[in-house]
Design an enzyme around this catalytic site. Sequence first.
Site, PDB file in Angstrom:
ATOM      1  N   GLN A   1      12.155  18.706  39.775  1.00  0.00           N
ATOM      2  CA  GLN A   1      11.147  17.833  39.788  1.00  0.00           C
ATOM      3  C   GLN A   1       9.572  18.504  40.218  1.00  0.00           C
ATOM      4  O   GLN A   1       9.768  18.996  41.600  1.00  0.00           O
ATOM      5  CB  GLN A   1      11.298  16.366  40.684  1.00  0.00           C
TER       6      GLN A   1
ATOM      7  N   TYR B   1       1.806   9.515  43.804  1.00  0.00           N
ATOM      8  CA  TYR B   1       1.348  10.976  44.079  1.00  0.00           C
ATOM      9  C   TYR B   1       0.174  11.380  42.857  1.00  0.00           C
ATOM     10  O   TYR B   1      -0.151  10.556  42.265  1.00  0.00           O
ATOM     11  CB  TYR B   1       2.667  11.778  44.088  1.00  0.00           C
TER      12      TYR B   1
ATOM     13  N   ARG C   1       8.283  11.252  35.039  1.00  0.00           N
ATOM     14  CA  ARG C   1       8.629  10.069  35.840  1.00  0.00           C
ATOM     15  C   ARG C   1       7.274   9.287  36.076  1.00  0.00           C
ATOM     16  O   ARG C   1       6.489  10.032  36.316  1.00  0.00           O
ATOM     17  CB  ARG C   1       9.352  10.548  37.173  1.00  0.00           C
TER      18      ARG C   1
ATOM     19  N   GLY D   1      20.600   6.967  43.265  1.00  0.00           N
ATOM     20  CA  GLY D   1      19.810   7.733  44.198  1.00  0.00           C
ATOM     21  C   GLY D   1      20.845   7.599  45.681  1.00  0.00           C
ATOM     22  O   GLY D   1      21.477   8.425  45.921  1.00  0.00           O
ATOM     23  N   ARG D   2      20.268   6.510  46.705  1.00  0.00           N
ATOM     24  CA  ARG D   2      20.829   6.527  47.638  1.00  0.00           C
ATOM     25  C   ARG D   2      22.503   6.545  47.649  1.00  0.00           C
ATOM     26  O   ARG D   2      23.271   7.315  48.552  1.00  0.00           O
ATOM     27  CB  ARG D   2      20.465   5.350  48.576  1.00  0.00           C
TER      28      ARG D   2
HETATM   29  C1  FNR Z   1      13.551   9.062  47.226  1.00  0.00           C
HETATM   30  N1  FNR Z   1      13.023   8.918  45.892  1.00  0.00           N
HETATM   31  C2  FNR Z   1      12.304   9.838  45.378  1.00  0.00           C
HETATM   32  N2  FNR Z   1      11.664  10.082  44.069  1.00  0.00           N
HETATM   33  C3  FNR Z   1      11.193  10.887  43.451  1.00  0.00           C
HETATM   34  O1  FNR Z   1      10.712  10.791  42.296  1.00  0.00           O
HETATM   35  N3  FNR Z   1      11.034  12.187  44.379  1.00  0.00           N
HETATM   36  C4  FNR Z   1      11.738  12.434  45.321  1.00  0.00           C
HETATM   37  O2  FNR Z   1      11.813  13.315  45.909  1.00  0.00           O
HETATM   38  C5  FNR Z   1      12.203  10.969  45.928  1.00  0.00           C
HETATM   39  N4  FNR Z   1      12.869  11.461  47.094  1.00  0.00           N
HETATM   40  C6  FNR Z   1      13.444  10.083  47.826  1.00  0.00           C
HETATM   41  C7  FNR Z   1      14.268  10.352  48.981  1.00  0.00           C
HETATM   42  C8  FNR Z   1      14.712   9.263  49.448  1.00  0.00           C
HETATM   43  C9  FNR Z   1      15.330   9.604  50.879  1.00  0.00           C
HETATM   44  C10 FNR Z   1      14.988   8.084  48.933  1.00  0.00           C
HETATM   45  C11 FNR Z   1      15.814   6.947  49.353  1.00  0.00           C
HETATM   46  C12 FNR Z   1      14.240   7.811  47.735  1.00  0.00           C
HETATM   47  C13 FNR Z   1      13.260   7.493  45.140  1.00  0.00           C
HETATM   48  C14 FNR Z   1      14.692   7.696  44.172  1.00  0.00           C
HETATM   49  O3  FNR Z   1      14.443   8.719  43.143  1.00  0.00           O
HETATM   50  C15 FNR Z   1      14.879   6.601  43.489  1.00  0.00           C
HETATM   51  O4  FNR Z   1      13.885   5.979  42.888  1.00  0.00           O
HETATM   52  C16 FNR Z   1      15.407   5.565  44.468  1.00  0.00           C
HETATM   53  O5  FNR Z   1      16.148   5.965  45.827  1.00  0.00           O
HETATM   54  C17 FNR Z   1      15.950   4.221  43.924  1.00  0.00           C
HETATM   55  O6  FNR Z   1      17.386   4.386  43.421  1.00  0.00           O
HETATM   56  P1  FNR Z   1      18.624   3.964  44.392  1.00  0.00           P
HETATM   57  O7  FNR Z   1      18.599   4.752  45.610  1.00  0.00           O
HETATM   58  O8  FNR Z   1      18.551   2.595  44.545  1.00  0.00           O
HETATM   59  O9  FNR Z   1      19.834   4.345  43.522  1.00  0.00           O
END
Ligand code: FNR
Length: 345
Positions: free
Chosen positions: A99, A177, A224, A314-315
């Site tokens: 990314q 961003y 994205r 993600g999480r």
């Molecule tokens: C993120 N998210 C995120 N998005 C992105 O485009 N680049 C990144 O580096 C990050 N970093 C990031 C770190 C942490 C700790 C979290 C919790 C989230 C957002 C992530 O890609 C995603 O969109 C969200 O977490 C929602 O998905 P989940 O977690 O509900 O499955």
Amino acid sequence: MDTLFQPYRLNASLTLANRFMMAPLTRCMAGPGLVPTEQMAAYYGRRADIGLIISEATIIRPDGQGYPNTPGLYSAEQIEGWKKVTSAVHAKGGKIFAQLWHVGRVSHSFFHGQQPVAPSAIGLEGTLPRMRDLSYPVPRALEVAEIAELVEQYAQAAANAMEAGFDGVEIHGANGYLIDQFLHHASNLRDDQYGQTPENMSRFALDVVDAVNARIGGDRVGLRLSPGAYAHMEGDTRDRGVFDYLLGELNKRTLAYVHLGIFDDSLTFDYLGGRASDYLREQYDGHLVGVGNYSAETAAEAIKADRFDLIAIGRPLIANPDYLARVKKSEPLVPYSDTMLAELV
Ligand code: FNR
């Protein structure tokens, strides 16, 4: 549910083993020089059964940094470090995109000694997440020549990603961003060819897509986007026109996919007429990646209802390196908590 575990053909260059993607997740664990480490290689390697891993956001140049210890893709050492990561994923038959990131105004001189840059000199309220005592400075508006330079640096970072063994790149145009700052009225007050109209406000994003596509081929490029402003950004009803235009232009180009940037896809936006994912589905003709608080079950329902084609997790993937195996066997998942961010499990 079975559909999620079937291979998915993105295009002539890429077929994924299944419809799961690992959402990009910033972990702030890069080593000195913002070089990826052996621990990061092992962490990604443990998740190689996921159809496509998107790396944590990776900066294209030093002033693109907004958080501590985020990796880069602009030095020879960083490229070497990423080779360990891509090898670990490929050794287990997986696929991984990098990314590509520049945070624009969500930066601080603390990281690189320079005034942050952005489309316009409009600062962000609040403090840096993970650096609570630092507030954001007012950025400097980019000069036109500097914008062209940035476009080239995205393309160079994409070329560096391919040298490092990645299967492709995801351009980070979401979450408030740099690229997203051009796409929203709250952060773009330019009165030149990059501001005021949907066409002008989309120009930087499209120039980056075109430059990266020209360098590595659109089959290996994802994008994205956050049409609904929800992080580091205020929404504005006029943003709708910008995204209508941008997505129409993207329909004329080759991309591997468009990926929604959001934390919770149940959020709705008046100016998008509902959920951002439904808006993207309506406007964009190519493969769409859904995300935001989905379980495998709710994702399977959404895919069955044709709301999107692939699901990024993600999480749950931070908490469960063996996420896919657990889901396959209907075993319970370890619940995610923010305290887990301290360690690369
Ligand atoms: C993120 N998210 C995120 N998005 C992105 O485009 N680049 C990144 O580096 C990050 N970093 C990031 C770190 C942490 C700790 C979290 C919790 C989230 C957002 C992530 O890609 C995603 O969109 C969200 O977490 C929602 O998905 P989940 O977690 O509900 O499955």
